[in-house]
Design a protein around this motif. Structure first.
Motif, short mmCIF file in Angstrom:
data_model
loop_
_atom_site.label_atom_id
_atom_site.label_comp_id
_atom_site.label_asym_id
_atom_site.label_seq_id
_atom_site.Cartn_x
_atom_site.Cartn_y
_atom_site.Cartn_z
N GLY A 196 -65.11 37.04 13.83
CA GLY A 196 -66.05 37.35 12.57
C GLY A 196 -65.69 36.37 11.56
N GLY A 197 -64.71 35.63 11.70
CA GLY A 197 -64.17 34.73 10.64
C GLY A 197 -63.76 35.35 9.17
N ALA A 198 -63.41 34.66 8.62
CA ALA A 198 -62.97 35.07 6.96
C ALA A 198 -64.09 35.83 6.46
N ARG A 199 -65.11 35.50 6.63
CA ARG A 199 -66.24 36.48 5.92
C ARG A 199 -66.43 37.76 6.65
N GLY A 200 -66.02 37.72 8.08
CA GLY A 200 -65.97 39.19 8.42
C GLY A 200 -64.99 40.11 7.82
N GLN A 201 -63.71 39.34 7.46
CA GLN A 201 -62.88 40.31 6.81
C GLN A 201 -63.20 40.46 5.35
N PHE A 202 -64.10 39.90 4.59
CA PHE A 202 -64.57 40.44 3.43
C PHE A 202 -65.04 41.62 3.58
N SER A 203 -65.86 42.24 4.50
CA SER A 203 -66.22 43.39 4.79
C SER A 203 -65.15 44.23 5.44
N HIS A 236 -65.25 29.81 -5.72
CA HIS A 236 -66.33 29.85 -4.58
C HIS A 236 -66.00 30.96 -3.52
N TRP A 237 -64.74 30.97 -2.88
CA TRP A 237 -64.29 31.68 -1.94
C TRP A 237 -63.95 33.19 -2.27
N ALA A 238 -63.18 33.21 -3.30
CA ALA A 238 -63.04 34.40 -4.17
C ALA A 238 -64.33 35.04 -4.60
N TYR A 291 -56.79 38.37 -3.70
CA TYR A 291 -57.12 36.89 -4.13
C TYR A 291 -57.05 35.88 -3.04
N THR A 292 -57.28 34.61 -3.39
CA THR A 292 -57.69 33.38 -2.41
C THR A 292 -56.65 32.60 -2.82
N THR A 293 -55.74 32.53 -1.55
CA THR A 293 -54.41 31.55 -2.05
C THR A 293 -54.78 30.05 -2.13
N ASN A 294 -55.73 29.55 -1.84
CA ASN A 294 -56.17 28.27 -1.85
C ASN A 294 -57.83 28.32 -1.74
N GLU A 295 -58.30 27.80 -2.92
CA GLU A 295 -59.65 27.53 -2.87
C GLU A 295 -60.27 26.20 -2.38
N THR A 296 -60.95 26.26 -1.02
CA THR A 296 -61.04 25.20 -0.18
C THR A 296 -61.93 23.98 -0.86
N ILE A 297 -63.02 24.52 -1.84
CA ILE A 297 -63.87 23.68 -2.19
C ILE A 297 -63.40 23.19 -3.66
N ALA A 302 -54.45 38.76 0.72
CA ALA A 302 -54.62 37.42 0.61
C ALA A 302 -55.41 36.62 1.71
N ASP A 303 -56.64 35.98 1.07
CA ASP A 303 -57.40 35.00 1.90
C ASP A 303 -56.60 33.81 2.20
N MET A 304 -55.92 33.48 3.17
CA MET A 304 -55.40 32.18 3.31
C MET A 304 -55.95 31.14 4.17
N SER A 305 -57.21 31.35 4.32
CA SER A 305 -57.99 30.68 5.34
C SER A 305 -57.49 29.23 5.55
N SER A 306 -57.39 28.51 4.39
CA SER A 306 -57.20 27.22 4.05
C SER A 306 -55.73 26.72 3.65
N ASN A 307 -54.93 27.52 3.84
CA ASN A 307 -53.43 27.06 3.50
C ASN A 307 -52.28 27.80 4.29
N ALA A 355 -56.74 34.81 7.75
CA ALA A 355 -57.43 33.54 7.67
C ALA A 355 -58.51 33.26 8.98
N GLY A 356 -59.29 32.56 8.55
CA GLY A 356 -60.32 31.72 9.62
C GLY A 356 -59.66 30.59 10.36
N ALA A 357 -59.65 30.66 11.59
CA ALA A 357 -58.73 29.45 12.18
C ALA A 357 -58.77 28.02 11.87
N GLN A 358 -60.18 27.82 11.60
CA GLN A 358 -60.75 26.70 11.64
C GLN A 358 -60.30 25.49 10.61
N LYS A 359 -59.34 26.02 9.75
CA LYS A 359 -58.95 24.89 8.82
C LYS A 359 -57.61 24.53 9.21
N ASN A 360 -56.73 25.41 9.07
CA ASN A 360 -55.26 25.10 9.41
C ASN A 360 -54.53 25.67 10.63
C1 LIG Z 1 -63.75 28.62 5.10
C2 LIG Z 1 -63.47 29.57 4.37
C3 LIG Z 1 -63.73 30.97 4.39
C4 LIG Z 1 -65.13 31.13 5.34
O1 LIG Z 1 -64.49 31.43 6.63
P1 LIG Z 1 -65.43 31.74 7.66
O2 LIG Z 1 -64.41 31.85 8.93
O3 LIG Z 1 -66.39 30.54 7.97
O4 LIG Z 1 -66.09 32.98 7.44
C5 LIG Z 1 -63.21 32.01 3.50
N1 LIG Z 1 -62.28 31.78 2.64
C6 LIG Z 1 -61.83 30.39 2.56
C7 LIG Z 1 -60.84 30.32 1.57
C8 LIG Z 1 -62.35 29.45 3.28
O5 LIG Z 1 -61.71 28.07 3.19
#
Ligand SMILES: *Cc1c(COP(=O)(O)O)cnc(C)c1O
Length: 372
Positions: free
Chosen positions: A86-93, A113-115, A159-165, A183-188, A204-209
């Motif tokens: 479900g990705g990081a967005r799945g966790q938002f819910s 953006h992500w926060a 909070y979002t530890t790292n804003e990917t955008i 903490a959303d740590m998807s990108s760090n 964390a969504g896995a597809q970054k780090n």
């Molecule tokens: C990419 C990203 C998301 C979204 O991740 P999905 O797995 O596509 O839902 C959320 N938060 C951060 C910080 C991201 O970099």
């Protein structure tokens, strides 16, 4: 003599310099191993994708991945590690549904953006109080924590530890008092050592780090798992998934296996202390090139700059397309900035070797020499 970009590329079996923000680079050695054992994994005469998640071979992969991650991050015993979808967005819910309990509100920090996406989604489930907001500076920095308007009765502080955008990374861990810190740590995640005990929940969504898309990591303190709301979908129910070892439904087995290989690669590379040193060097060099040039710019306050995602613009934006086209010819890929920001962005996750950053810097110097 410094190796040229082409010398470095030649070692890579025709692969490119990959600066993608996500799905992103995966360590070269890991891909080689996955390739070598793809057709006949563990002498089963089948690939890891084609066997039961309940067979002893995969169960061992799942167990080792968790143990290796626990070793790497020094995750305390009173935390569960979940391998979900479900990705990081799945966790938002999932987070508000699991952590709301008898609370009516949660605190969120808006760092970009992500926060903001987490805030929008969280607002469906509870009252969201934005306790700190960087929008006044265009997310070039964030207010000091002493200025945050935190609420003691919040279900959690997100909070979002790292804003990917935006390329903004927290240089400290906020103090949330008795309120669980989420903490959303998807990108760090895994980019440096971390005191997990300061957090109620890390995801964390896995597809970054970490590895391929399709896998979502959740690390949650056990005492927070009794707050789940009855409407929470079963696949997002932390307590249920923990009781089933993240196999209540069929898990993303290939992504889990590959993440496990990445964890072993991290361990054999020296762990998170070594990653931190390398990541610090990579980022310092690249920001140094940007700041030292008068031709490239990055808008983020140096204290708040991301070590993982480095957005930059050209002082002559009319050259953006030329920069992208010429960099692609030299083997550099996915440097185009996010459409919300424009310009360029180099994502320099763990799997991006320092040599690739060096090659990019050489290209940037040469480009400036010709067009500056
Ligand atoms: C990419 C990203 C998301 C979204 O991740 P999905 O797995 O596509 O839902 C959320 N938060 C951060 C910080 C991201 O970099």
């Amino acid at each position: 003599m410094k190796p040229s970009a082409n010398d470095v590329l030649a070692q890579l079996e025709n692969r490119v310099f990959n600066f993608s923000a996500g799905p992103a680079a995966i360590p070269f050695e890991v891909l080689q191993q996955a390739r070598d054992e793809l057709m006949n994994w563990q002498d089963l005469g089948a690939s890891v994708m084609e066997v039961s998640h309940r067979g002893k071979e995969f169960v061992r992969v799942a167990y080792e991945a968790e143990q290796d991650l626990r070793d790497l991050m020094k995750i305390p015993n009173n935390y569960k590690v979940l391998f979900l979808q479900g990705g990081a967005r799945g966790q938002f819910s999932a987070i508000p549904m699991n952590l709301k309990g008898s609370h009516t509100s949660a605190d969120y920090v808006n760092s970009g953006h992500w926060a903001d996406s987490a805030i929008q989604e969280g607002g469906k489930y509870l009252n969201v109080n934005v306790v700190a907001d960087g929008s006044a500076t265009g997310f070039a920095s964030m207010p000091q924590q002493s200025q945050w308007q935190s609420n003691e009765d919040a279900a959690y502080l997100h909070y979002t530890t790292n804003e990917t955008i935006g390329g903004l990374e927290f240089p400290f861990i906020p103090d949330a008092g008795d309120v669980p810190l989420v903490a959303d740590m998807s990108s760090n995640i895994l980019s440096r050592p971390l005191d997990v005990s300061k957090f109620g929940l890390i995801y964390a969504g896995a597809q970054k780090n970490i590895g391929p898309a399709g896998l979502t990591l959740v690390i949650v303190r056990e005492d927070l798992m009794d707050r789940v709301s009855p409407q929470c979908p079963a696949i997002f129910d932390y307590r249920l998934q923990a009781s089933k070892e993240s196999m209540y439904n069929t898990p993303p087995t290939f992504a889990w296996y590959l993440a496990g290989l990445v964890f072993k690669w991290l361990k054999s590379s020296g762990g998170l202390e070594v990653m931190e040193e390398t990541n610090r060097r990579k980022a310092e060099k690249l920001y140094g090139q940007i700041d030292g040039s008068g031709f490239y710019q990055n808008p983020v306050d140096p204290k708040w700059r991301s070590r993982m995602n480095v957005p930059f613009t050209l002082v002559k934006p009319e050259l953006d397309a030329t920069f992208i086209a010429e960099s692609e010819q030299e083997g550099f890929r996915y440097l185009k900035g996010h459409k919300a920001v424009g310009g360029m962005r180099a994502s320099i996750y763990n799997a991006v070797p320092e040599q690739h950053v060096d090659a990019l810097i050489e290209f940037m110097k040469e480009f400036e020499r010709r067009y500056g």
